[in-house]
Design an enzyme around this catalytic site. Structure first.
Site, PDB file in Angstrom:
ATOM      1  N   ASP A 245       2.319  -6.770  -6.593  1.00 19.28           N
ATOM      2  CA  ASP A 245       1.036  -6.531  -5.924  1.00 19.28           C
ATOM      3  C   ASP A 245       0.086  -7.723  -5.948  1.00 19.28           C
ATOM      4  O   ASP A 245      -1.142  -7.550  -6.004  1.00 19.28           O
ATOM      5  CB  ASP A 245       0.365  -5.277  -6.507  1.00 19.28           C
ATOM      6  CG  ASP A 245       1.018  -4.010  -5.954  1.00 19.28           C
ATOM      7  OD1 ASP A 245       1.476  -4.048  -4.787  1.00 19.28           O
ATOM      8  OD2 ASP A 245       1.072  -3.000  -6.677  1.00 19.28           O
TER       9      ASP A 245
ATOM     10  N   ASP B 165       4.916  -0.444   0.701  1.00 21.90           N
ATOM     11  CA  ASP B 165       3.588  -1.008   0.437  1.00 21.90           C
ATOM     12  C   ASP B 165       3.614  -2.542   0.415  1.00 21.90           C
ATOM     13  O   ASP B 165       2.630  -3.199   0.731  1.00 21.90           O
ATOM     14  CB  ASP B 165       3.033  -0.535  -0.921  1.00 21.90           C
ATOM     15  CG  ASP B 165       3.353   0.897  -1.270  1.00 21.90           C
ATOM     16  OD1 ASP B 165       4.379   1.416  -0.792  1.00 21.90           O
ATOM     17  OD2 ASP B 165       2.603   1.513  -2.046  1.00 21.90           O
TER      18      ASP B 165
ATOM     19  N   GLY C 226      17.489   5.329   0.280  1.00 21.52           N
ATOM     20  CA  GLY C 226      16.038   5.498   0.275  1.00 21.52           C
ATOM     21  C   GLY C 226      15.652   6.643  -0.651  1.00 21.52           C
ATOM     22  O   GLY C 226      16.448   7.563  -0.873  1.00 21.52           O
TER      23      GLY C 226
ATOM     24  N   THR D 214      11.809   8.728  -2.421  1.00 20.85           N
ATOM     25  CA  THR D 214      10.348   8.690  -2.518  1.00 20.85           C
ATOM     26  C   THR D 214       9.946   8.484  -3.970  1.00 20.85           C
ATOM     27  O   THR D 214      10.715   8.740  -4.892  1.00 20.85           O
ATOM     28  CB  THR D 214       9.690   9.976  -1.967  1.00 20.85           C
ATOM     29  OG1 THR D 214       8.323   9.684  -1.680  1.00 20.85           O
ATOM     30  CG2 THR D 214       9.764  11.148  -2.934  1.00 20.85           C
TER      31      THR D 214
HETATM   32  N1  GLY Z   1       0.455   0.683  -3.418  1.00 20.12           N
HETATM   33  C1  GLY Z   1       0.358   1.822  -4.214  1.00 20.12           C
HETATM   34  C2  GLY Z   1      -0.252   2.978  -3.526  1.00 20.12           C
HETATM   35  O1  GLY Z   1      -0.494   2.934  -2.324  1.00 20.12           O
HETATM   36  O2  GLY Z   1      -0.495   3.971  -4.202  1.00 20.12           O
END
Ligand code: GLY
Length: 400
Positions: free
Chosen positions: A111, A171, A229, A231
């Site tokens: 991140d 993300d 994939g 979740t």
């Molecule tokens: N990137 C982590 C979230 O969207 O919770």
């Protein structure tokens, strides 16, 4: 009652007027300035608790969003005294990010873009702050170190190559602008190349037939072959986590901006169409697009709507005129709902910007922990302000 209103009905909805957008931005900037005085140099945590943010140190993956709110407010504010206040607080925040990088505090994850774009890259672009530039370049180097060549992707979480962590998440498309920026700043191609390879790997596997998306993708840790994939924060495997879908909308707009690869334009259209055909009556999605009207006990995720609006506004810069107008008009419709029903209008109710976000909701079928359910989330606040500023001051600054 229909679960979702459908894309056709969306065309009839009203856009936020310029005055409504301006009123919303004035409120948001005032809220930021009031919070600056309240927080006194501390950073709000990822989500509010009962509408109010606990504050602490610059330690989470979300700390850059609050600094991003400062820079957007600085950019928008006209009063010289308030502008100076925002500048000096923004500069203090940059020093905090520089120290964080020096101490290598919680930077072993992907991140780096969420952390260092809205804090340091914005500071550099808006004010020429050289510490910000150097810090963001170090952050790009750190992000580059997460690249796994055998599968051509950036590993999201956990110690590199540790058991069970051969994974990317949707993300991460929003972390990549840090690499594109670093390539331009440094003249070194490898940052851009990694961003391009990661995008290609992500987009090859992340969309399902119907345009919905996986949150996370696993790879064989040795060969790098795509495995499956799954979740983490969505309701269940195979459902569409609302925020994942909107990271995908903004992420494909970023991918197209940087590569002009027509595949990403197609992907953007597909992922957007799925999102838009799963919006309830007031346009703000439930936290997973599996839910709709009639699932009133489920919380919304207002942050996903703010992120999608930013993605539509970004992509509308590169589309043929008619389609560009469609997405930019759509953004104003989404913002109208956020302004009318979700924006905080009274500080006694909350010190955030947008009510009814959801960070993560635990279900029997996913792997996250429950946190920030039906609360303000700091990235929702930030992207709401980004979307407003994009419309009100289109030439002012560049964002993710
Ligand atoms: N990137 C982590 C979230 O969207 O919770």
């Amino acid at each position: 009652m229909e679960k979702w209103i459908g894309e056709a009905a969306l065309r009839e909805r009203e856009e936020a007027s310029f005055e409504e957008l301006e009123g919303a931005m004035d409120r948001a900037v005032k809220q930021t300035e009031d919070n600056l005085r309240l927080y006194q140099g501390a950073f709000p945590e990822a989500n509010s608790v009962g509408g109010f943010y606990p504050t602490g140190k610059n330690t989470d993956w979300t700390s850059g969003f609050w600094t991003g709110e400062l820079w957007i407010s600085y950019d928008y504010e006209k009063d010289p005294e308030k502008k100076n206040f925002l500048l000096s607080e923004g500069e203090k925040a940059v020093l905090s990010f520089s120290r964080r990088m020096e101490e290598r505090h919680y930077i072993d994850h992907h991140d780096m873009g969420f952390l260092f774009l809205p804090s340091c890259v914005y500071a550099w672009r808006l004010t020429g702050n050289r510490t910000a530039r150097e810090t963001a370049l170090l952050a790009a180097e750190q992000l580059k170190s997460r690249y796994r060549a055998e599968g051509r992707y950036i590993q999201a979480w956990g110690e590199m190559r540790s058991e069970g962590n051969a994974r990317l998440i949707i993300d991460c498309l929003l972390n990549l602008p840090l690499l594109y920026w670093a390539s331009e700043e440094s003249g070194r191609a490898e940052y851009r190349e990694i961003a391009e390879m990661h995008t290609e790997t992500t987009m090859r596997h992340i969309l399902r037939e119907d345009g919905s998306s996986w949150h996370t993708l696993f790879f064989d840790p040795k060969s790098g072959e795509f495995s499956h994939g799954a979740t983490c924060q969505g309701y269940q495997d195979g459902s569409a986590w609302a925020r994942g879908q909107s990271w995908g909308i903004y992420g494909t707009a970023i991918a197209y901006r940087n590569t002009k690869n027509a595949d990403y334009l197609r992907d953007f259209r597909r992922i957007s169409a799925y999102f838009l055909s799963h919006l309830p009556e007031d346009l703000c999605p439930y936290w997973d697009l599996f839910f709709g009207d009639g699932d009133q006990e489920e919380p919304r995720d207002s942050s996903s709507l703010a992120i999608a609006a930013c993605g539509f506004l970004e992509m509308s810069k590169y589309l043929p005129r008619e389609e560009a107008e469609y997405y930019s008009s759509l953004s104003k419709k989404l913002l109208k709902s956020l302004i009318d029903h979700y924006q905080v209008k009274d500080r006694r109710q909350s010190d955030g910007q947008l009510l009814h976000g959801t960070y993560a909701k635990k279900t029997p079928f996913n792997t996250c922990k429950n946190s920030g359910v039906d609360e303000c989330v700091i990235w929702g606040d930030y992207f709401f302000m980004e979307a407003l500023n994009r419309i009100l001051r289109p030439e002012s600054m560049s964002y993710f």
